[in-house]
Design an enzyme around this catalytic site. Sequence first.
Site, PDB file in Angstrom:
ATOM      1  N   ASP A  78       0.834  -1.201   0.000  1.00 14.20           N
ATOM      2  CA  ASP A  78       0.000   0.000   0.000  1.00 14.20           C
ATOM      3  C   ASP A  78       0.871   1.256   0.000  1.00 14.20           C
ATOM      4  O   ASP A  78       2.046   1.208   0.322  1.00 14.20           O
ATOM      5  CB  ASP A  78      -1.001   0.011   1.165  1.00 14.20           C
ATOM      6  N   ASP A  80       1.359   5.330   1.006  1.00 12.17           N
ATOM      7  CA  ASP A  80       0.986   6.498   1.806  1.00 12.17           C
ATOM      8  C   ASP A  80       1.590   7.734   1.152  1.00 12.17           C
ATOM      9  O   ASP A  80       2.697   7.682   0.614  1.00 12.17           O
ATOM     10  CB  ASP A  80       1.536   6.366   3.232  1.00 12.17           C
ATOM     11  N   ASP A 159       9.342   6.249  12.810  1.00  4.79           N
ATOM     12  CA  ASP A 159      10.083   5.338  13.679  1.00  4.79           C
ATOM     13  C   ASP A 159      11.513   5.061  13.212  1.00  4.79           C
ATOM     14  O   ASP A 159      12.471   5.430  13.869  1.00  4.79           O
ATOM     15  CB  ASP A 159       9.288   4.052  13.951  1.00  4.79           C
TER      16      ASP A 159
HETATM   17  P1  ATP Z   1       3.943  -1.921   6.205  1.00  8.47           P
HETATM   18  O1  ATP Z   1       2.739  -1.132   5.741  1.00  8.47           O
HETATM   19  O2  ATP Z   1       4.721  -2.561   5.135  1.00  8.47           O
HETATM   20  O3  ATP Z   1       3.646  -2.804   7.337  1.00  8.47           O
HETATM   21  P2  ATP Z   1       4.875   0.679   6.935  1.00  8.47           P
HETATM   22  O4  ATP Z   1       6.251   1.164   7.276  1.00  8.47           O
HETATM   23  O5  ATP Z   1       4.228   1.287   5.757  1.00  8.47           O
HETATM   24  O6  ATP Z   1       4.975  -0.863   6.810  1.00  8.47           O
HETATM   25  P3  ATP Z   1       2.630   1.616   8.418  1.00  8.47           P
HETATM   26  O7  ATP Z   1       2.083   1.107   9.697  1.00  8.47           O
HETATM   27  O8  ATP Z   1       1.823   1.520   7.192  1.00  8.47           O
HETATM   28  O9  ATP Z   1       4.018   0.876   8.222  1.00  8.47           O
HETATM   29  O10 ATP Z   1       3.052   3.115   8.686  1.00  8.47           O
HETATM   30  C1  ATP Z   1       3.461   4.010   7.654  1.00  8.47           C
HETATM   31  C2  ATP Z   1       4.584   4.891   8.153  1.00  8.47           C
HETATM   32  O11 ATP Z   1       4.146   5.670   9.265  1.00  8.47           O
HETATM   33  C3  ATP Z   1       5.812   4.151   8.650  1.00  8.47           C
HETATM   34  O12 ATP Z   1       6.681   3.815   7.598  1.00  8.47           O
HETATM   35  C4  ATP Z   1       6.419   5.148   9.603  1.00  8.47           C
HETATM   36  O13 ATP Z   1       7.125   6.124   8.916  1.00  8.47           O
HETATM   37  C5  ATP Z   1       5.188   5.784  10.229  1.00  8.47           C
HETATM   38  N1  ATP Z   1       4.760   5.090  11.463  1.00  8.47           N
HETATM   39  C6  ATP Z   1       3.805   4.138  11.578  1.00  8.47           C
HETATM   40  N2  ATP Z   1       3.657   3.718  12.842  1.00  8.47           N
HETATM   41  C7  ATP Z   1       4.526   4.438  13.575  1.00  8.47           C
HETATM   42  C8  ATP Z   1       4.851   4.484  14.958  1.00  8.47           C
HETATM   43  N3  ATP Z   1       4.255   3.682  15.834  1.00  8.47           N
HETATM   44  N4  ATP Z   1       5.796   5.366  15.344  1.00  8.47           N
HETATM   45  C9  ATP Z   1       6.413   6.171  14.462  1.00  8.47           C
HETATM   46  N5  ATP Z   1       6.159   6.161  13.146  1.00  8.47           N
HETATM   47  C10 ATP Z   1       5.233   5.321  12.687  1.00  8.47           C
HETATM   48 MG    MG Z   2       2.169   0.956   5.080  1.00  8.65          MG
END
Ligand code: ATP
Ligand code: MG
Length: 471
Positions: A78, A80, A159
Amino acid sequence: MITKFIKRILRRDPMVKHTHAVHGGSPKRIPKKAHRIDPHLLSKNAVKVTQTLQHAGYEAFIVGGAVRDLALGIAPKDFDVATNATPDQVQRLFRKARLIGRRFQIVHVTFFGKGHPEIIEVSTFRALLENAGDHVAESGRILRDNVWGSQGEDAARRDFTVNAMYYDPSTETVLDYHGGMADMQKKTLRMIGDPAKRYREDPVRMLRAIRFAAKTGFTLDADTRAPISKLSTLLEDVPPARLFDEILKLLMSGHSWSAIQGLQEAGLHHGVLPLLDRILDDGEESSEGHQFVKLALANTDQRIQSGKSVSAGFLFATLLWPDLLQNWKANLAKGMANIPALQDAMDETIAAQSSGMTIQRRFESDMREIWSMQPRFEKRVGRYPYRLIESPRFRAGYDFMLLRCATGEQNPALGQWWTDFIAADPSAQEALLASVKNEVGAAVKTATKRRRRRKPKATSATTASPEPTAG
Ligand code: ATP
Ligand code: MG
């Protein structure tokens, strides 16, 4: 042209007035030849979103995990988008845009194509907590206005360094505030800022660290790893629903087995996640339960990696199966009949979970259906098999039974029989049913013969069902 210019002048974004210092300094601009992101891996809809925002005069980037995956050469699941436009401003630019959330609003822009609709999540650059916090005690409105920040602040709130990169599809440039690209090359997962402080702010980040390490194969930087075992108890304060979602993501990451080992190594599983305790604390790795769960997770990983779907109900049904089997056997030993013993064991197994991570209702009914189907696979007479095939969750129950066969807990011949039966035409199905009758007949004959020859001895069950079910 003129109207566009006037519009741009008139657009006074809240963050334009934002005077907070930019955290994270100025970003490194990484050109295409260095990051090598393949534009074919981009979602057309995500690009449409950044273009629309940019044409309207805003900044817009693909951000977060999508950039991390793109830089790894993986197609993100996905996308963002981060922008300096406020949620209201974003919403006005798209036909299908929905505001989500209350305190921190984001916008879901939906695109309907051939397959599933695609949702692009658009969020406005967010301020650091300390900067947004001035008016926390005041009305929600003031808080909302102070939430938005600069891109640098937005980057510092994220993060891991590899999760804090911004990709602009129109210039094919990556903006990197925290050395994410260098960490990608070193295959290192590094927390931005002081790791212990960041885990205290949000303990779920500890689980995210383990999940991403398992998914990317990266090593957790030593300073990022060090505080985890000491802070693991902080997970107890996380609302169960959020913990559940995070564990579900971990199990559905396509790398669940290595993630679970990662949790164990980091000292993260204890007490906090009772479901996982059972799997990890089983002691003997060779035990039946351990083997079953390991196989189930490997099977889940394989399915996810080849793009197939896995239902959460199925997954939890497998994780709890060793428990259930134990309870079922105990009930039988108490003299209960097979089916009531199973039903009672299911209640007991599910009740034992509710003290820790609550299995959500919608998964519970799936689990119960999959479990109750198991003895029915042994009933291969008359109309029973035809009726079983008709049940809505048959496929899940069948897959589950095959897993049991693969660990030898159920007779593999039974799995094969069902595989044949599903594929067979009506006359071949009749033949298969007849073969069972003969099998049973032959088994009864040998059993009687044996009994006549020597004194009855305690028979060892070859099939895994705790008690051979009457055909
Ligand atoms: P995936 O969707 O592949 O599991 P992702 O990195 O995209 O991984 P998401 O949960 O979709 O994870 O979050 C999108 C982004 O938002 C992350 O890449 C990070 O930059 C930020 N993020 C999400 N959760 C947190 C958190 N708990 N603390 C800090 N930043 C966060
Ligand atoms: Mg994501």
